[in-house]
Design a protein around this motif. Structure first.
Motif, PDB file in Angstrom:
ATOM      1  N   TYR A  94       0.687  -1.289   0.081  1.00  0.00           N
ATOM      2  CA  TYR A  94       0.043   0.109  -0.004  1.00  0.00           C
ATOM      3  C   TYR A  94       0.968   1.099   0.098  1.00  0.00           C
ATOM      4  N   ILE A  95       0.721   2.197  -0.898  1.00  0.00           N
ATOM      5  CA  ILE A  95       1.312   3.427  -1.140  1.00  0.00           C
ATOM      6  C   ILE A  95       0.209   4.506  -0.692  1.00  0.00           C
ATOM      7  N   ALA A  96       0.635   5.502   0.211  1.00  0.00           N
ATOM      8  CA  ALA A  96      -0.153   6.733   0.404  1.00  0.00           C
ATOM      9  C   ALA A  96       0.370   7.699  -0.284  1.00  0.00           C
ATOM     10  N   ASP A  97      -0.229   8.495  -1.319  1.00  0.00           N
ATOM     11  CA  ASP A  97       0.333   9.718  -2.026  1.00  0.00           C
ATOM     12  C   ASP A  97      -0.459  11.062  -1.367  1.00  0.00           C
ATOM     13  N   TRP A  98       0.421  11.931  -0.772  1.00  0.00           N
ATOM     14  CA  TRP A  98      -0.239  12.980  -0.187  1.00  0.00           C
ATOM     15  C   TRP A  98      -1.019  13.905  -1.134  1.00  0.00           C
ATOM     16  N   ASN A  99      -0.321  14.322  -1.761  1.00  0.00           N
ATOM     17  CA  ASN A  99      -0.862  15.157  -2.860  1.00  0.00           C
ATOM     18  C   ASN A  99      -1.895  14.673  -3.876  1.00  0.00           C
ATOM     19  N   SER A 100      -1.653  13.508  -4.382  1.00  0.00           N
ATOM     20  CA  SER A 100      -2.869  12.814  -5.114  1.00  0.00           C
ATOM     21  C   SER A 100      -3.999  12.533  -4.262  1.00  0.00           C
ATOM     22  N   GLN A 101      -3.895  12.498  -3.040  1.00  0.00           N
ATOM     23  CA  GLN A 101      -5.112  12.372  -2.182  1.00  0.00           C
ATOM     24  C   GLN A 101      -5.728  10.632  -2.405  1.00  0.00           C
ATOM     25  N   ALA A 102      -4.432   9.638  -2.522  1.00  0.00           N
ATOM     26  CA  ALA A 102      -5.093   8.284  -2.954  1.00  0.00           C
ATOM     27  C   ALA A 102      -4.118   7.493  -2.170  1.00  0.00           C
ATOM     28  N   VAL A 103      -4.952   6.225  -1.891  1.00  0.00           N
ATOM     29  CA  VAL A 103      -3.898   4.992  -1.455  1.00  0.00           C
ATOM     30  C   VAL A 103      -3.886   4.001  -2.563  1.00  0.00           C
ATOM     31  N   TYR A 104      -2.627   3.455  -3.071  1.00  0.00           N
ATOM     32  CA  TYR A 104      -2.696   2.575  -4.112  1.00  0.00           C
ATOM     33  C   TYR A 104      -2.300   1.411  -3.517  1.00  0.00           C
ATOM     34  N   MET A 105      -3.155   0.233  -4.039  1.00  0.00           N
ATOM     35  CA  MET A 105      -2.641  -1.271  -3.502  1.00  0.00           C
ATOM     36  C   MET A 105      -2.036  -2.344  -4.677  1.00  0.00           C
ATOM     37  N   TRP A 106      -1.233  -2.689  -4.755  1.00  0.00           N
ATOM     38  CA  TRP A 106      -0.536  -3.511  -5.665  1.00  0.00           C
ATOM     39  C   TRP A 106      -0.554  -4.962  -4.880  1.00  0.00           C
ATOM     40  N   ASN A 107      -0.866  -5.951  -5.549  1.00  0.00           N
ATOM     41  CA  ASN A 107      -0.875  -7.337  -5.003  1.00  0.00           C
ATOM     42  C   ASN A 107       0.614  -7.956  -5.309  1.00  0.00           C
ATOM     43  N   VAL A 108       1.286  -8.113  -4.259  1.00  0.00           N
ATOM     44  CA  VAL A 108       2.787  -8.469  -4.349  1.00  0.00           C
ATOM     45  C   VAL A 108       2.962 -10.041  -3.731  1.00  0.00           C
ATOM     46  N   SER A 109       1.691 -10.684  -3.755  1.00  0.00           N
ATOM     47  CA  SER A 109       2.102 -12.003  -3.307  1.00  0.00           C
ATOM     48  C   SER A 109       2.890 -12.963  -4.324  1.00  0.00           C
ATOM     49  N   GLU A 110       2.950 -12.541  -5.575  1.00  0.00           N
ATOM     50  CA  GLU A 110       4.129 -13.242  -6.352  1.00  0.00           C
ATOM     51  C   GLU A 110       5.427 -12.520  -6.646  1.00  0.00           C
ATOM     52  N   GLY A 111       5.542 -11.520  -5.751  1.00  0.00           N
ATOM     53  CA  GLY A 111       6.768 -10.842  -5.734  1.00  0.00           C
ATOM     54  C   GLY A 111       6.752  -9.305  -6.093  1.00  0.00           C
ATOM     55  N   PHE A 112       7.804  -8.645  -6.204  1.00  0.00           N
ATOM     56  CA  PHE A 112       7.801  -7.014  -6.355  1.00  0.00           C
ATOM     57  C   PHE A 112       8.473  -6.623  -7.800  1.00  0.00           C
ATOM     58  N   ASP A 113       8.893  -7.768  -8.534  1.00  0.00           N
ATOM     59  CA  ASP A 113       9.644  -7.331  -9.788  1.00  0.00           C
ATOM     60  C   ASP A 113       8.687  -6.839 -10.971  1.00  0.00           C
ATOM     61  N   GLY A 114       8.836  -5.776 -11.422  1.00  0.00           N
ATOM     62  CA  GLY A 114       7.972  -5.407 -12.619  1.00  0.00           C
ATOM     63  C   GLY A 114       6.591  -4.889 -12.227  1.00  0.00           C
ATOM     64  N   LEU A 115       6.279  -4.342 -11.066  1.00  0.00           N
ATOM     65  CA  LEU A 115       4.950  -3.890 -10.692  1.00  0.00           C
ATOM     66  C   LEU A 115       4.628  -2.679 -11.796  1.00  0.00           C
ATOM     67  N   THR A 116       3.531  -2.859 -12.121  1.00  0.00           N
ATOM     68  CA  THR A 116       2.751  -1.874 -12.888  1.00  0.00           C
ATOM     69  C   THR A 116       1.668  -1.214 -12.259  1.00  0.00           C
ATOM     70  N   ASP A 117       0.513  -1.213 -13.144  1.00  0.00           N
ATOM     71  CA  ASP A 117      -0.570  -0.416 -12.488  1.00  0.00           C
ATOM     72  C   ASP A 117      -1.103  -1.061 -11.133  1.00  0.00           C
ATOM     73  N   PRO A 118      -1.645  -0.200 -10.243  1.00  0.00           N
ATOM     74  CA  PRO A 118      -2.195  -0.922  -9.039  1.00  0.00           C
ATOM     75  C   PRO A 118      -3.574  -1.750  -9.406  1.00  0.00           C
ATOM     76  N   ASP A 119      -3.646  -2.900  -8.392  1.00  0.00           N
ATOM     77  CA  ASP A 119      -4.784  -3.461  -8.406  1.00  0.00           C
ATOM     78  C   ASP A 119      -6.139  -2.838  -7.843  1.00  0.00           C
ATOM     79  N   HIS A 120      -5.921  -1.843  -6.905  1.00  0.00           N
ATOM     80  CA  HIS A 120      -6.883  -1.245  -6.424  1.00  0.00           C
ATOM     81  C   HIS A 120      -6.402   0.079  -5.949  1.00  0.00           C
ATOM     82  N   THR A 121      -7.298   1.114  -6.216  1.00  0.00           N
ATOM     83  CA  THR A 121      -7.241   2.457  -5.683  1.00  0.00           C
ATOM     84  C   THR A 121      -8.365   2.956  -4.678  1.00  0.00           C
TER      85      THR A 121
END
Length: 265
Positions: A94-121
């Motif tokens: 989970y990443i919180a961006d202050w100015n974008s007023q959003a929390v982004y969620m990436w599914n990392v159960s398979e690892g962190f390599d090559g993450l692209t668009d978040p799975d949920h916002t």
């Protein structure tokens, strides 16, 4: 134990808990980023701040800055503006961006390599700061509205506009809280400008809207003066808890790192 500084761009590392006050770290790492928040899950450690994320998939114990994965400026279509929060559990980053007023969620159960668009916002109407997740509940701190919102993670997955299950704090109850931490079945709120830490013995009671069970650093509800003493706190801001020991980092003018053992009455 890991203690990061965005101002000094350092990561201090203790290979075991210090047994005495003033103990020096075993290692101090100079960082290439300025981390505002950190997250630890099992052997995975993440630092995040400004527009940068650094990820270690094995715990660092060296002075060398060599994360296993780095993201700078963006991940997929998400362009970072001001990262103020990060959390990690067995499924999501989970990443919180202050100015974008959003929390982004990436599914990392398979690892962190090559993450692209978040799975949920999670789109918000305020600027989020520090985050915390226990795999079931996500805490999103809203420092400037003096509160934190608690979300069921299942709700974030099934709805684009989830409603928080509960809110802790609020105007007059908290004053500029920097973090609300969920760990080992408990909830801790660093009520920064009231210079105290509020403790809920159960996350479930916090979700049900009950008040806190305990205050650390102050003798009563009306004691809100920042103080540097063994049984006092001065602007507590960042915390971690392992089920037995709570560590509290103070903000700015104190610079202390405090240890509370078994903070449940």
């Amino acid at each position: 134990m890991y203690v990061s500084s965005d101002f000094e761009r350092t990561l201090q590392i203790w290979t075991s808990y210090p047994s005495a006050s003033g103990a020096a770290p075993d290692y101090q790492m100079d960082l290439a980023i300025a981390p505002w928040d950190s997250a630890l899950y099992e052997t995975i450690f993440v630092l995040a701040g400004r527009t940068d994320i650094a990820i270690w998939t094995t715990l660092p114990a060296t002075t060398d800055y060599s994360p296993d994965e780095e993201y700078s400026g963006s991940m997929g279509s998400v362009v970072f503006d001001e990262i103020r929060g990060v959390a990690l559990d067995d499924t999501y980053l989970y990443i919180a961006d202050w100015n974008s007023q959003a929390v982004y969620m990436w599914n990392v159960s398979e690892g962190f390599d090559g993450l692209t668009d978040p799975d949920h916002t999670l789109a918000l109407s305020y600027k989020p700061t520090r985050l915390s997740s226990d795999g079931s509940v996500l805490s999103v701190t809203d420092t400037f509205n003096h509160k934190a919102e608690l979300y069921r993670i299942d709700d974030l997955v099934i709805s684009a506009t989830p409603t928080p299950r509960s809110t802790v704090g609020g105007v007059g109850t908290f004053n500029l809280p920097e973090q609300v931490l969920i760990s080992n079945g408990q909830l801790f709120a660093a009520d920064t400008s009231f210079s105290r830490v509020a403790v809920w013995n159960s996350v479930d009671t916090a979700l049900a809207g009950a008040g806190h069970d305990l205050l650390l650093g102050k003798s009563n509800e009306m004691d809100r003066t920042p103080e540097v003493a063994r049984d006092k706190t001065f602007w507590p801001a960042a915390m971690c808890y392992d089920g037995a020991t709570l560590w509290v980092g103070e903000f700015k003018f104190s610079g202390r790192l405090l240890r509370f053992d078994k903070p449940v009455p």
